[in-house]
Design a protein around this motif. Structure first.
Motif, PDB file in Angstrom:
ATOM      1  N   UNK A  75      -3.626   2.031  -4.712  1.00 35.00           N
ATOM      2  CA  UNK A  75      -5.331   1.914  -4.568  1.00 35.00           C
ATOM      3  C   UNK A  75      -5.812   2.357  -3.082  1.00 35.00           C
ATOM      4  N   UNK A  76      -4.380   2.467  -1.983  1.00 31.64           N
ATOM      5  CA  UNK A  76      -4.790   3.224  -0.894  1.00 31.64           C
ATOM      6  C   UNK A  76      -4.734   4.539  -1.392  1.00 31.64           C
ATOM      7  N   UNK A  77      -3.821   5.306  -2.268  1.00 27.86           N
ATOM      8  CA  UNK A  77      -4.107   6.206  -2.746  1.00 27.86           C
ATOM      9  C   UNK A  77      -5.315   6.394  -3.296  1.00 27.86           C
ATOM     10  N   UNK A  78      -5.838   6.350  -3.942  1.00 30.13           N
ATOM     11  CA  UNK A  78      -7.458   6.475  -5.040  1.00 30.13           C
ATOM     12  C   UNK A  78      -8.330   5.875  -4.441  1.00 30.13           C
ATOM     13  N   UNK A  79      -8.425   5.631  -2.848  1.00 29.69           N
ATOM     14  CA  UNK A  79      -9.138   6.002  -1.988  1.00 29.69           C
ATOM     15  C   UNK A  79      -9.268   6.182  -0.981  1.00 29.69           C
ATOM     16  N   UNK A  80      -8.338   7.377  -0.711  1.00 30.38           N
ATOM     17  CA  UNK A  80      -8.247   8.229   0.584  1.00 30.38           C
ATOM     18  C   UNK A  80      -7.771   9.612  -0.173  1.00 30.38           C
ATOM     19  N   UNK A  81      -7.814   9.665  -1.114  1.00 26.64           N
ATOM     20  CA  UNK A  81      -6.477  11.039  -1.722  1.00 26.64           C
ATOM     21  C   UNK A  81      -5.882  11.230  -1.146  1.00 26.64           C
ATOM     22  N   UNK A  82      -5.150  10.499   0.131  1.00 30.65           N
ATOM     23  CA  UNK A  82      -4.245  10.554   0.788  1.00 30.65           C
ATOM     24  C   UNK A  82      -2.810  11.190   0.497  1.00 30.65           C
ATOM     25  N   UNK A  83      -1.446  12.559   0.253  1.00 33.18           N
ATOM     26  CA  UNK A  83      -0.336  12.605  -0.373  1.00 33.18           C
ATOM     27  C   UNK A  83       0.479  11.660   0.312  1.00 33.18           C
ATOM     28  N   UNK A  84       0.094  11.300   1.323  1.00 36.46           N
ATOM     29  CA  UNK A  84       1.105  10.890   2.068  1.00 36.46           C
ATOM     30  C   UNK A  84       1.373   9.385   1.937  1.00 36.46           C
ATOM     31  N   UNK A  85       0.340   8.934   1.634  1.00 40.26           N
ATOM     32  CA  UNK A  85      -0.128   7.006   0.894  1.00 40.26           C
ATOM     33  C   UNK A  85       0.155   7.592  -0.264  1.00 40.26           C
ATOM     34  N   UNK A  86       0.333   8.824  -1.308  1.00 39.68           N
ATOM     35  CA  UNK A  86       0.930   9.173  -2.489  1.00 39.68           C
ATOM     36  C   UNK A  86       2.443   8.914  -2.624  1.00 39.68           C
ATOM     37  N   UNK A  87       3.256   9.821  -1.850  1.00 38.11           N
ATOM     38  CA  UNK A  87       4.394   9.779  -1.289  1.00 38.11           C
ATOM     39  C   UNK A  87       5.380   7.986  -1.637  1.00 38.11           C
ATOM     40  N   UNK A  88       3.861   7.797  -0.293  1.00 36.67           N
ATOM     41  CA  UNK A  88       4.815   5.921  -0.201  1.00 36.67           C
ATOM     42  C   UNK A  88       4.623   4.858  -1.323  1.00 36.67           C
ATOM     43  N   UNK A  89       3.344   5.575  -2.506  1.00 32.42           N
ATOM     44  CA  UNK A  89       3.306   4.820  -3.299  1.00 32.42           C
ATOM     45  C   UNK A  89       4.676   4.820  -4.627  1.00 32.42           C
ATOM     46  N   UNK A  90       4.699   6.765  -4.541  1.00 27.05           N
ATOM     47  CA  UNK A  90       5.971   6.741  -5.462  1.00 27.05           C
ATOM     48  C   UNK A  90       7.334   6.498  -5.504  1.00 27.05           C
TER      49      UNK A  90
END
Length: 297
Positions: A24-39
């Motif tokens: 959800x954090x990645x979807x609202x921000x578009x940050x690949x940094x947060x995407x890496x954390x989600x992965x």
């Protein structure tokens, strides 16, 4: 062996919660940094599900097909978790390079960071529970899962701080750089888990203070003046189960009962130091050349 799967189910629940929050954090921000954390949290879920199965397997008693028990199944869990981490790191690296070539602004960073911090708190609590349980029950699976979650916590802290800096500085290129650093960090974690799993499957010997204590205990019963010695000392670790083998050399004129008393004392001392250890010992006459024919270490 005690069923430890309840701890793995706790890890499954935590993984589901954190996946929802971090993605959800990645979807609202578009940050690949947060995407890496989600992965990495997605890997946590797969590892936790595998751990549930593995802990059910190792809880089974020894049977005719597995006379030494099922403890080695834990190494398959740790190996799969390590492999999944490597896959996740590859995914993060690919996404990061693409974003580094084409930096983009990040939206709603404040909300994304709040979600990431909340997810990290969940992981921290569960990691501490798993590490404590892993140490208490000497479980490779729970310890590996706990270490992975703790790594995830520190990764999330680094990501949160770094993304906050991106927000303050407006250096959008820094976001994919953060993701690359995260990828390298979890890549190293995956490598360590694979090495640990490989060592266990290859019957890695006890090492460090544990092996030193084995030699010390056996040596305390040796007496050159009385022709009492040991050889062919071997050890291995299989999940939470430890194995020790040794040959006791005594004067051939001794009675079997006398030699057995020495063996019994040695085994008692070993079990005091290593509760639950499996010991295979062999009594041999020290004067007989045949006693040395099987010395190959």
């Amino acid at each position: 062996m005690r069923d430890l799967s309840r701890f793995a189910w706790l890890s499954v629940a935590a993984a589901i919660v954190t996946i929802v929050m971090k993605f959800s954090g990645y979807l609202v921000t578009g940050s690949v940094g947060l995407l890496s954390d989600a992965a990495e949290s997605l890997v946590n879920l797969v590892a936790a599900v595998v751990a549930v199965v593995v802990l059910k397997v190792i809880a089974k008693p020894a049977d005719r097909d597995h006379e030494f028990g099922h403890s080695k199944a834990e190494y398959f869990s740790a190996g799969l978790e390590g492999a999944m981490i490597l896959v996740a790191s590859g995914f993060i690296i690919a996404a990061s390079i693409g974003r580094l070539m084409n930096p983009q602004p990040i939206d709603q960073i404040g909300l994304g960071l709040v979600l990431s911090v909340a997810a990290s708190v969940v992981n921290l609590v569960v990691a501490l529970v798993l590490l404590k349980a892993g140490k208490k029950h000497r479980s490779i699976t729970l310890t590996a899962d706990g270490k992975h979650l703790m790594t995830d916590v520190w990764t999330s802290v680094g990501v949160v701080v770094a993304v906050f800096l991106v927000w303050i500085t407006q250096w959008w290129w820094l976001d994919p750089v953060i993701a690359l650093v995260v990828a390298l960090n979890i890549l190293f974690t995956g490598y360590k888990l694979l090495m640990e799993a490989g060592g266990g499957l290859m019957d890695k010997a006890m090492d460090g203070p544990d092996r030193a204590d084995v030699d010390r205990i056996l040596g305390s019963h040796c007496d050159p003046a009385r022709n009492i010695d040991v050889h062919e000392v071997r050890t291995r670790v299989s999940g939470r189960q430890e194995f020790i083998e040794f040959h006791l050399l005594v004067p051939g004129k001794w009675s079997i009962e006398h030699g057995h008393d020495i063996l019994h004392a040695m085994e008692d001392d070993l079990r005091d130091r290593f509760p639950g250890v499996h010991i295979a010992s062999h009594l041999e006459p020290i004067e007989d050349e045949r006693a040395y024919g099987d010395v190959d270490l």
